[in-house]
Design a protein around this motif. Structure first.
Motif, short mmCIF file in Angstrom:
data_model
loop_
_atom_site.label_atom_id
_atom_site.label_comp_id
_atom_site.label_asym_id
_atom_site.label_seq_id
_atom_site.Cartn_x
_atom_site.Cartn_y
_atom_site.Cartn_z
N PHE A 52 0.79 -1.38 -0.15
CA PHE A 52 -0.02 -0.11 0.05
C PHE A 52 0.91 1.07 -0.02
CE2 PHE A 52 -4.00 2.10 0.41
CZ PHE A 52 -3.69 3.09 1.24
N ALA A 86 -4.93 8.79 0.49
CA ALA A 86 -5.28 7.46 0.76
C ALA A 86 -6.11 7.21 1.91
CB ALA A 86 -3.78 6.66 0.84
N PRO A 133 -6.74 1.21 4.14
CA PRO A 133 -6.95 0.15 3.34
C PRO A 133 -7.97 -0.72 4.15
CG PRO A 133 -4.73 0.05 4.32
CD PRO A 133 -5.24 1.25 4.74
N CYS A 152 -8.33 2.28 -9.89
CA CYS A 152 -8.12 1.57 -8.78
C CYS A 152 -6.93 0.86 -8.83
CB CYS A 152 -9.30 0.57 -8.94
SG CYS A 152 -10.97 1.45 -8.96
N TYR A 180 -8.15 -5.07 -5.19
CA TYR A 180 -9.19 -5.26 -4.25
C TYR A 180 -9.97 -3.67 -3.99
CZ TYR A 180 -6.83 -9.42 -3.45
OH TYR A 180 -6.18 -10.74 -3.81
N ASN A 211 -9.51 -0.57 -3.93
CA ASN A 211 -9.07 0.73 -3.64
C ASN A 211 -9.03 1.80 -4.65
OD1 ASN A 211 -7.66 0.38 -0.79
ND2 ASN A 211 -7.50 -1.50 -1.79
N CYS A 212 -10.10 2.25 -4.51
CA CYS A 212 -10.29 3.24 -5.72
C CYS A 212 -10.26 4.63 -5.55
CB CYS A 212 -11.78 2.88 -6.44
SG CYS A 212 -11.80 1.18 -7.13
N SER A 255 -8.99 8.87 -2.46
CA SER A 255 -9.58 7.65 -2.33
C SER A 255 -11.29 7.77 -1.74
CB SER A 255 -8.97 6.97 -1.07
OG SER A 255 -9.68 5.55 -0.66
N ILE A 304 -12.77 4.25 -1.21
CA ILE A 304 -13.20 3.10 -0.57
C ILE A 304 -13.86 3.27 0.63
CG2 ILE A 304 -11.06 2.65 0.43
CD1 ILE A 304 -11.34 -0.36 -0.48
N GLU A 305 -13.56 4.24 1.62
CA GLU A 305 -14.02 4.26 2.90
C GLU A 305 -15.61 4.43 2.65
OE1 GLU A 305 -11.96 6.77 5.56
OE2 GLU A 305 -11.04 4.95 6.40
#
Length: 738
Positions: free
Chosen positions: A11, A24, A27, A499, A502, A504-505, A517, A519-520
């Motif tokens: 990462f 970021a 993750p 991305c 898995y 992480n876009c 990011s 993803i959250e």
């Protein structure tokens, strides 16, 4: 803890590759991915390309390629669209002994390339119509070239494309002749005796998926016309990963055997068949060097090196571990040609370089003028100047090292091949690295284009991040990691998405100069190695993101709301996070979703209710709604099948109530993508691109001069009448549509 450290290291590497402004998010839990290491993209490939619960059929790729070759061709010529400066995984190197500064490099899934300017630029030296998956290359004293097909490294996404044997060229790569060993699956090394070029040794690694076949060490005494296996493993899953000659006594031959296997629900990169062997009679008889390591169930990949300036000085690096994990298990040296060994003090930096996937490396290179000056393959290139007592990391090169070679014609010059391409150092590999400037063999998973600007292309690349064509100096990475999904807003060229693995876009509103990011903001229990992110073609401010649940955004990806339950049958028992959405096809209130466990779903009310349309299918690779007929939806399916009638392309004209098979005369191979155009259907497969011009008409091969390389993604630009193909090993190609 080790898995977490490895994942966080990956990462962090991704973050370092991103431009300033990278924001970021924390993750997600990587699960078992830390144990898989670079086999994670391979696991994605394996599970996608195989029929559920079945092994990969032997010769699946080349059997389908032969079927494709029989189809008529329509359309014009494909042309390379880039990139040329990024590179990709290099697995072996060879120097032309007759021509100064002439170097050959074998790309993992990109064929053979030749440089005549000391590794600065490369041109293809391999036929377009042969498999592009290579494992090794060697040059004889007279310049004759030998190439072994099939990558021997079990990772990085390309191993499902097994080889078709050994080839020879006597005209610098212009023409090639097959020399046999078709059932070798992968060839890890070729050695030509410099004193007798008719004497050739081949380390046949064997298929990872099928037992038996051509595996072990083979010897030819007649320049490759005939072959005899001179060293066989004690199990039918053991092959040879290395073979090398004593530079002063060619009767002394060393070989490394490696026992490893991938089954539908099990992987093992270690076994009792692994070990180091020596022959003192030119390969006729062999002795296992038990003084190094005795046979054991957990014995993994081993790397060895013979010092050219002191041929009785040997070095070895040993990996051990159960299933798919191999960790560092010691660095050894021998002063008597392998009869006795001394384990050197463990060095934390060297151990860390092997991570939990020592099976990805297994290589030692020794300075031909200094038996104490060593380099070892790892995530970093490791260097020792005291015979392995202490180690430092080399800066200035890409991660994951696979090949190195000193140039005997130029003192101190060394070439290096890794996951980022080809490098040269004129200081014996101790820094001062120069990267090739033209090496178009990048492995792409995806492509994104825009009709607003045909020069803008982006895509996700194996171990080279998400790449964009519009960087300040051309192609560059703007999000790191293994590049996956990429998108460009069709109404705003600066609104881009990228991305890494898995899900992480990241989104950007300035063309990728800064990225954020999201993803959250999404809700899912599992996310595929390649997580789909798509625009609604009716309104690009509406977007969809698929984990095991479908998420929807109405503000261009800033915030997200889950609109489905788990659309899969749940997580698999495998280490890979199976049980995820793989494709999304929205159009207004109607959305289709397909999964990796063979389900196709439909909602007509933006997720309030869901209807299961199909189940029990192979991996669903793509769903596409016909923009001119919204009740028509196409589905493409993956999986190599041995005699199964299961279709690869389906169509429904009633919103998925009933389906028809459109596979017709297609090769029996995974279909990776489908595009609906004004003139017909285009599909991307592991064997190229095909077109059907009307209902019930046969499929034709599209265009000429597209190498025999998997096409993972296909993008259509109706404004400029072009297709862009993301290939896994030869970069991006484009062609004018019919």
């Amino acid at each position: 803890m080790r898995r977490l450290v490895i994942f966080l290291a990956a990462f962090l590497a991704a973050a370092l590759l991103a431009p300033q402004g990278f924001a970021a998010a924390e993750p997600p839990d990587p699960g078992e991915d830390g144990d898989l290491g670079p086999s994670a993209p391979f696991e994605h490939r394996f599970l996608q390309k195989t029929f559920p619960g079945e092994e990969l059929p032997r010769h699946a790729f080349d059997t389908a390629a032969a079927q494709a070759d029989r189809l008529p061709t329509v359309g014009g010529n494909w042309a390379l669209a880039g990139p040329t400066s990024i590179g990709g995984r290099i697995v072996d190197l060879a120097l032309d002994p007759r021509r100064r500064d002439t170097l050959y490099v074998a790309a993992a899934s990109g064929g053979l390339w030749r440089s005549t300017d000391a590794g600065a630029t490369f041109a293809p030296a391999w036929p377009e119509n042969l498999t592009q998956a290579l494992g090794s290359v060697a040059a004889a004293p007279d310049g004759t070239l030998y190439v072994g097909t099939g990558e021997a490294n079990p990772g990085g996404g390309s191993l499902t494309y097994t080889g078709t044997g050994l080839y020879r060229s006597t005209d610098s790569g212009r023409t090639w002749t097959n020399l046999g060993l078709r059932d070798s699956g992968a060839i890890g090394k070729i050695v030509v005796d410099p004193r007798d070029p008719r004497r050739i040794f081949v380390a046949a690694t064997g298929s990872l998926f099928n037992q038996g076949g051509d595996r072990g060490v083979y010897r030819s005494l007649d320049g490759g016309r005939t072959w005899a296996r001179v060293l066989n493993g004690i199990t039918d899953t053991t092959g040879a990963s290395e073979v090398m000659l004593d530079p002063t006594d060619s009767r002394r031959v060393y070989a490394v055997l490696w026992d490893h296997r991938r089954q539908p629900n099990k992987r093992s990169y270690s076994g009792v068949g692994s070990g180091v062997y020596r022959s003192v009679d030119g390969g006729t008889t062999w002795q296992r060097l038990d003084a190094l390591v005795p046979s054991a169930e957990d014995l993994g990949r081993i790397g060895i090196g013979v010092a050219p300036s002191d041929p009785r000085r040997l070095y070895a690096i040993v990996g051990r571990g159960p299933t798919s994990t191999n960790t560092f298990s010691g660095f050894f040296t021998s002063a008597d040609g392998g009869s006795t060994w001394t384990r050197l003090p463990d060095d934390p930096a060297l151990a860390a370089s092997q991570s939990s996937f020592a099976w990805w490396f297994g290589k030692i290179w020794i300075n031909p003028r200094d038996a104490l000056h060593l380099h070892v393959a790892g995530t970093a290139l490791m260097t020792s100047h005291d015979g392995g007592l202490s180690w430092t990391e080399e800066d200035g090169v890409h991660a994951d090292q696979h090949a190195m070679m000193w140039d005997p014609a130029v003192p101190h010059r060394v070439y290096l091949g890794n996951d980022g391409g080809t490098y040269r150092s004129d200081t014996d590999g101790d820094g001062n690295w120069a990267k090739a400037v033209y090496e178009p063999y990048t492995q792409f998973y995806s492509a994104a284009i825009t009709p607003q600007d045909p020069s803008r292309i982006s895509g996700g690349a194996q171990d080279n991040g998400s790449l964009r064509s519009w960087g300040p100096t051309g192609w560059e990475a703007y999000v790191g990691g293994d590049g996956e999904e990429n998108q460009i807003n069709p109404q705003d060229v600066n609104n881009v998405f990228a991305c890494f693995q898995y899900g992480n876009c990241f989104r950007s509103t300035d063309g990728g100069d800064t990225v954020t990011s999201f993803i959250e903001q999404t809700v899912s229990d599992r996310r595929n190695w390649f997580t789909p992110v798509v625009f609604d073609p009716a309104d690009p401010s509406v977007m969809y993101y698929g984990g095991n649940r479908l998420n929807r955004s109405t503000d261009n990806g800033v915030t997200w709301t889950p609109i489905s339950p788990d659309l899969t049958g749940g997580p698999s028992q495998d280490a890979y996070p199976f049980g995820t959405i793989t494709t999304i096809a929205p159009l207004g209130r109607t959305v289709y979703a397909g999964t990796d466990d063979g389900r196709i779903w439909l909602t007509r009310d933006q997720g309030t209710t869901w209807t299961l349309l199909l189940s029990g299918q192979p991996w669903v690779t793509r769903l596409v709604v016909d923009p001119s007929s919204p009740s028509t939806v196409y589905a493409t399916l993956s999986g190599y099948r041995a005699g199964s009638p299961t279709p690869h392309v389906l169509v429904s004209h009633n919103n998925g109530t009933t389906w028809q098979d459109l596979s017709r005369n297609l090769p029996s191979a995974p279909v990776n993508d489908l595009v609906v155009s004004r003139t017909g259907l285009y599909i991307a497969t592991d064997q190229g691109v095909f077109v059907s011009l009307a209902a019930r008409t046969p499929w034709f091969r599209l265009g000429r001069h597209l190498p025999l390389v998997p096409v993972d993604d296909l993008e259509y630009d109706p404004t400029h009448h072009r297709l862009v193909a993301a290939t896994f090993g030869r970069g991006m190609y484009e062609i004018r549509t019919l």
